[in-house]
Design a protein around this motif. Structure first.
Motif, mmCIF file in Angstrom:
data_model
loop_
_atom_site.group_PDB
_atom_site.id
_atom_site.type_symbol
_atom_site.label_atom_id
_atom_site.label_comp_id
_atom_site.label_asym_id
_atom_site.label_seq_id
_atom_site.Cartn_x
_atom_site.Cartn_y
_atom_site.Cartn_z
ATOM 1 N N ASP A 148 0.812 -1.211 0.000
ATOM 2 C CA ASP A 148 0.000 0.000 0.000
ATOM 3 C C ASP A 148 0.847 1.264 0.000
ATOM 4 O OD1 ASP A 148 1.013 -0.034 2.528
ATOM 5 O OD2 ASP A 148 -0.912 0.100 3.558
ATOM 6 N N GLY A 149 2.119 1.137 -0.322
ATOM 7 C CA GLY A 149 3.008 2.285 -0.338
ATOM 8 C C GLY A 149 3.813 2.411 0.928
ATOM 9 N N THR A 150 3.367 1.789 1.998
ATOM 10 C CA THR A 150 4.079 1.828 3.269
ATOM 11 C C THR A 150 4.722 0.480 3.563
ATOM 12 O OG1 THR A 150 2.452 3.389 4.101
ATOM 13 C CG2 THR A 150 3.856 2.335 5.717
ATOM 14 N N ASP A 151 3.925 -0.562 3.540
ATOM 15 C CA ASP A 151 4.385 -1.911 3.844
ATOM 16 C C ASP A 151 3.870 -2.877 2.781
ATOM 17 O OD1 ASP A 151 5.782 -1.511 6.335
ATOM 18 O OD2 ASP A 151 3.817 -1.084 7.217
ATOM 19 N N THR A 152 4.427 -4.075 2.797
ATOM 20 C CA THR A 152 4.007 -5.113 1.871
ATOM 21 C C THR A 152 2.804 -5.849 2.458
ATOM 22 O OG1 THR A 152 6.282 -5.375 1.148
ATOM 23 C CG2 THR A 152 4.763 -7.144 0.605
ATOM 24 N N ILE A 153 1.751 -5.960 1.658
ATOM 25 C CA ILE A 153 0.535 -6.627 2.100
ATOM 26 C C ILE A 153 0.590 -8.115 1.777
ATOM 27 C CG2 ILE A 153 -1.954 -6.775 1.726
ATOM 28 C CD1 ILE A 153 -1.958 -3.733 1.457
ATOM 29 N N SER A 154 1.070 -8.452 0.583
ATOM 30 C CA SER A 154 1.158 -9.869 0.227
ATOM 31 C C SER A 154 2.385 -10.109 -0.642
ATOM 32 C CB SER A 154 -0.100 -10.331 -0.498
ATOM 33 O OG SER A 154 -0.189 -9.742 -1.767
ATOM 34 N N ILE A 155 2.913 -11.309 -0.510
ATOM 35 C CA ILE A 155 4.029 -11.756 -1.334
ATOM 36 C C ILE A 155 3.609 -13.070 -1.983
ATOM 37 C CG2 ILE A 155 6.429 -12.535 -1.341
ATOM 38 C CD1 ILE A 155 6.836 -10.753 1.153
ATOM 39 N N ASN A 156 3.654 -13.095 -3.291
ATOM 40 C CA ASN A 156 3.221 -14.268 -4.065
ATOM 41 C C ASN A 156 1.807 -14.698 -3.691
ATOM 42 O OD1 ASN A 156 5.675 -14.288 -5.358
ATOM 43 N ND2 ASN A 156 6.564 -15.815 -3.980
ATOM 44 N N GLY A 157 0.944 -13.738 -3.411
ATOM 45 C CA GLY A 157 -0.450 -14.022 -3.109
ATOM 46 C C GLY A 157 -0.731 -14.380 -1.665
ATOM 47 N N VAL A 158 0.280 -14.492 -0.832
ATOM 48 C CA VAL A 158 0.107 -14.859 0.576
ATOM 49 C C VAL A 158 0.232 -13.594 1.429
ATOM 50 C CG1 VAL A 158 0.993 -16.265 2.469
ATOM 51 C CG2 VAL A 158 1.050 -17.148 0.133
#
Length: 180
Positions: A126-136
């Motif tokens: 979301d511009g600040t942190d990663t929400i998902s990596i490879n769909g997880v």
């Protein structure tokens, strides 16, 4: 054998009105409130009004479609008996939890599909942190999902209470309208 629908305290018109109100109130809660909250912090200009127009043009039909497809069966079942405010709030929360479970099921299925292709990688944030990596979902992603889910449950409870306020408690006598 007696017709079950004839004994319902709510008419088909009440059911249709409840579905339409749910769709409209859901759209206002999910799109309208955040949009107008951000507009209140900034000046209202032509671009902002144009943005509201596009959100309404595309968001309202989607909201109505989802409510007729997914919410109407719950409302039909719920409206077989008279509804008080507590029952409306419980059913509003229940409908929200079911819709969240459907969303989460699709999310897990999509994650599983992405995991089947070892060559594909993706990262979403979301511009600040990663929400998902490879769909997880990451830990932060689960936090965002939980926060959004709780907001959605609150919107559904409030919508259910407003629908109950507008539709009313239902008639205590059986529905004797002429069937056309």
């Amino acid at each position: 054998m007696a017709d079950v629908k004839a004994e319902s305290p709510y008419s088909q018109r009440d059911l249709g009105c409840a579905v339409k109100l749910s769709a409209l109130l859901g759209w206002v809660g999910v799109i309208g409130v955040p949009l107008f909250a951000s507009l209140s912090r900034e000046a209202l200009d032509v671009d902002s009004v144009f943005l509201v127009f596009w959100y309404a043009l595309f968001g309202l039909p989607i909201s109505f479609f989802i409510c007729w497809l997914l919410v109407k069966p719950f409302l039909r079942f719920m409206m077989r008996r008279r509804i008080n405010y507590i029952r409306a709030a419980i059913w509003g929360a229940g409908i929200a939890v079911n819709l969240i479970a459907i969303r989460l099921t699709f999310r897990f299925f999509r994650s599983w599909l992405m995991s089947q292709d070892p060559k594909s990688t993706s990262s979403y944030g979301d511009g600040t942190d990663t929400i998902s990596i490879n769909g997880v979902y990451t830990d932060y992603g689960w936090w965002v999902f939980a926060k959004n889910s709780l907001n959605f449950v609150a919107i559904c409870i409030l919508s259910a209470l407003v629908v109950r306020l507008i539709i009313g408690p239902g008639s205590s006598a059986t529905n004797t309208e002429a069937k056309l």
